[in-house]
Design a protein around this motif. Structure first.
Motif, PDB file in Angstrom:
ATOM      1  N   LEU A   1     -64.961 -62.332 -14.028  1.00 24.19           N
ATOM      2  CA  LEU A   1     -63.680 -62.861 -14.472  1.00 24.19           C
ATOM      3  C   LEU A   1     -63.319 -64.088 -13.651  1.00 24.19           C
ATOM      4  N   SER A   2     -62.607 -64.997 -14.302  1.00 21.63           N
ATOM      5  CA  SER A   2     -62.122 -66.197 -13.627  1.00 21.63           C
ATOM      6  C   SER A   2     -60.619 -66.294 -13.768  1.00 21.63           C
ATOM      7  N   CYS A   3     -59.991 -66.799 -12.741  1.00 19.51           N
ATOM      8  CA  CYS A   3     -58.550 -67.017 -12.738  1.00 19.51           C
ATOM      9  C   CYS A   3     -58.295 -68.441 -12.279  1.00 19.51           C
TER      10      CYS A   3
ATOM     11  N   GLN B   1     -48.787 -71.086 -12.515  1.00 17.82           N
ATOM     12  CA  GLN B   1     -49.238 -70.414 -13.729  1.00 17.82           C
ATOM     13  C   GLN B   1     -50.696 -70.022 -13.570  1.00 17.82           C
ATOM     14  N   PHE B   2     -51.062 -68.971 -14.291  1.00 19.04           N
ATOM     15  CA  PHE B   2     -52.414 -68.442 -14.185  1.00 19.04           C
ATOM     16  C   PHE B   2     -53.042 -68.327 -15.572  1.00 19.04           C
ATOM     17  N   VAL B   3     -54.335 -68.621 -15.648  1.00 17.10           N
ATOM     18  CA  VAL B   3     -55.088 -68.442 -16.874  1.00 17.10           C
ATOM     19  C   VAL B   3     -56.324 -67.633 -16.545  1.00 17.10           C
ATOM     20  N   GLU B   4     -56.406 -66.453 -17.142  1.00  9.67           N
ATOM     21  CA  GLU B   4     -57.538 -65.564 -16.892  1.00  9.67           C
ATOM     22  C   GLU B   4     -58.553 -65.687 -18.026  1.00  9.67           C
ATOM     23  N   SER B   5     -59.817 -65.502 -17.683  1.00  7.45           N
ATOM     24  CA  SER B   5     -60.880 -65.557 -18.691  1.00  7.45           C
ATOM     25  C   SER B   5     -62.083 -64.761 -18.210  1.00  7.45           C
TER      26      SER B   5
ATOM     27  N   THR C   1     -59.130 -71.542  -8.025  1.00  8.72           N
ATOM     28  CA  THR C   1     -59.852 -70.671  -8.942  1.00  8.72           C
ATOM     29  C   THR C   1     -60.371 -69.469  -8.168  1.00  8.72           C
ATOM     30  N   VAL C   2     -60.087 -68.317  -8.685  1.00 13.45           N
ATOM     31  CA  VAL C   2     -60.510 -67.077  -8.044  1.00 13.45           C
ATOM     32  C   VAL C   2     -61.316 -66.273  -9.047  1.00 13.45           C
ATOM     33  N   TYR C   3     -62.345 -65.625  -8.550  1.00 13.56           N
ATOM     34  CA  TYR C   3     -63.254 -64.878  -9.403  1.00 13.56           C
ATOM     35  C   TYR C   3     -63.214 -63.388  -9.064  1.00 13.56           C
ATOM     36  N   LEU C   4     -63.585 -62.596 -10.028  1.00 12.58           N
ATOM     37  CA  LEU C   4     -63.770 -61.169  -9.799  1.00 12.58           C
ATOM     38  C   LEU C   4     -65.104 -60.783 -10.429  1.00 12.58           C
ATOM     39  N   GLN C   5     -66.093 -60.575  -9.581  1.00 11.25           N
ATOM     40  CA  GLN C   5     -67.387 -60.112 -10.052  1.00 11.25           C
ATOM     41  C   GLN C   5     -67.340 -58.603 -10.144  1.00 11.25           C
ATOM     42  N   MET C   6     -67.611 -58.087 -11.328  1.00 10.97           N
ATOM     43  CA  MET C   6     -67.520 -56.643 -11.557  1.00 10.97           C
ATOM     44  C   MET C   6     -68.898 -56.129 -11.962  1.00 10.97           C
ATOM     45  N   ASN C   7     -69.440 -55.275 -11.132  1.00 12.68           N
ATOM     46  CA  ASN C   7     -70.755 -54.680 -11.396  1.00 12.68           C
ATOM     47  C   ASN C   7     -70.626 -53.183 -11.616  1.00 12.68           C
ATOM     48  N   ASN C   8     -71.644 -52.615 -12.213  1.00 13.84           N
ATOM     49  CA  ASN C   8     -71.673 -51.169 -12.453  1.00 13.84           C
ATOM     50  C   ASN C   8     -70.354 -50.697 -13.085  1.00 13.84           C
ATOM     51  N   LEU C   9     -69.978 -51.368 -14.139  1.00 11.37           N
ATOM     52  CA  LEU C   9     -68.706 -51.061 -14.786  1.00 11.37           C
ATOM     53  C   LEU C   9     -68.705 -49.670 -15.393  1.00 11.37           C
ATOM     54  N   LYS C  10     -67.529 -49.062 -15.362  1.00 15.01           N
ATOM     55  CA  LYS C  10     -67.336 -47.714 -15.871  1.00 15.01           C
ATOM     56  C   LYS C  10     -66.282 -47.738 -16.976  1.00 15.01           C
ATOM     57  N   PRO C  11     -66.297 -46.762 -17.847  1.00 13.94           N
ATOM     58  CA  PRO C  11     -65.281 -46.728 -18.908  1.00 13.94           C
ATOM     59  C   PRO C  11     -63.861 -46.770 -18.357  1.00 13.94           C
TER      60      PRO C  11
ATOM     61  N   SER D   1     -40.523 -61.305  -6.736  1.00 16.31           N
ATOM     62  CA  SER D   1     -39.579 -60.330  -7.306  1.00 16.31           C
ATOM     63  C   SER D   1     -39.586 -60.361  -8.827  1.00 16.31           C
ATOM     64  N   LEU D   2     -39.818 -61.514  -9.406  1.00 11.13           N
ATOM     65  CA  LEU D   2     -39.891 -61.642 -10.870  1.00 11.13           C
ATOM     66  C   LEU D   2     -41.200 -62.336 -11.228  1.00 11.13           C
ATOM     67  N   PRO D   3     -42.300 -61.603 -11.194  1.00  7.85           N
ATOM     68  CA  PRO D   3     -43.584 -62.250 -11.458  1.00  7.85           C
ATOM     69  C   PRO D   3     -43.722 -62.692 -12.907  1.00  7.85           C
ATOM     70  N   ILE D   4     -44.369 -63.801 -13.093  1.00  8.28           N
ATOM     71  CA  ILE D   4     -44.702 -64.290 -14.434  1.00  8.28           C
ATOM     72  C   ILE D   4     -46.186 -64.066 -14.642  1.00  8.28           C
ATOM     73  N   TRP D   5     -46.493 -63.361 -15.706  1.00  7.69           N
ATOM     74  CA  TRP D   5     -47.872 -62.984 -15.973  1.00  7.69           C
ATOM     75  C   TRP D   5     -48.490 -63.872 -17.047  1.00  7.69           C
ATOM     76  N   GLY D   6     -49.774 -64.128 -16.886  1.00  6.29           N
ATOM     77  CA  GLY D   6     -50.511 -64.811 -17.931  1.00  6.29           C
ATOM     78  C   GLY D   6     -50.863 -63.831 -19.037  1.00  6.29           C
ATOM     79  N   GLN D   7     -51.732 -64.266 -19.945  1.00 10.25           N
ATOM     80  CA  GLN D   7     -52.124 -63.409 -21.061  1.00 10.25           C
ATOM     81  C   GLN D   7     -53.125 -62.340 -20.649  1.00 10.25           C
ATOM     82  N   GLY D   8     -53.767 -62.557 -19.531  1.00  9.67           N
ATOM     83  CA  GLY D   8     -54.766 -61.608 -19.091  1.00  9.67           C
ATOM     84  C   GLY D   8     -56.057 -61.733 -19.888  1.00  9.67           C
ATOM     85  N   THR D   9     -57.039 -60.956 -19.478  1.00 12.24           N
ATOM     86  CA  THR D   9     -58.312 -60.938 -20.191  1.00 12.24           C
ATOM     87  C   THR D   9     -58.747 -59.488 -20.349  1.00 12.24           C
TER      88      THR D   9
END
Length: 113
Positions: free
Chosen positions: A20-22, A3-7, A74-84, A99-107
């Motif tokens: 972002l953190s996962c 299971q995954f929890v994004e924030s 725990t995996v991170y996504l550093q996002m810089n210079n964000l665009k619309p 084949s049947l992925p289970i998704w978290g709620q996302g962020t």
């Protein structure tokens, strides 16, 4: 089943940054960050295999950085210079997807002035 929890999402102005953190329920060898914008299909944004092999979709290269902590759960996504156009709900999951992925709620990431 893993299971995954994004924030870490939020509202940011163009040019801003977010990290972002996962949190996975166990260590994962290969994991991806995906995003889904309104009216669009979910797409893979970045992936990491092991501790150092990373890949990015062209639209985020040079702006986003994927990394993981020493526990590999725990995996991170550093996002810089964000665009619309980066506005989307961001998810993490296995890479490749099962084949049947289970998704978290996302962020939600919203880039707007």
């Amino acid at each position: 089943q893993v299971q995954f929890v994004e924030s870490g999402g939020g509202l940011v102005q163009p040019g801003g940054s977010l990290r972002l953190s996962c949190a996975a329920s166990r260590s994962i060898f290969s994991l991806g960050w995906y995003r889904q914008a309104p009216g669009k299909e979910r797409e893979l944004v970045a992936s990491i295999v092991g501790t150092a092999t990373t890949n990015y979709t062209d639209s985020v290269k040079g702006r986003f950085t994927i990394s993981r902590d020493s526990t590999a759960s725990t995996v991170y996504l550093q996002m810089n210079n964000l665009k619309p156009e980066d506005t989307a709900v961001y998810y993490c999951n296995l890479r490749p997807l099962p084949s049947l992925p289970i998704w978290g709620q996302g962020t939600q990431v919203t880039v707007s002035s």
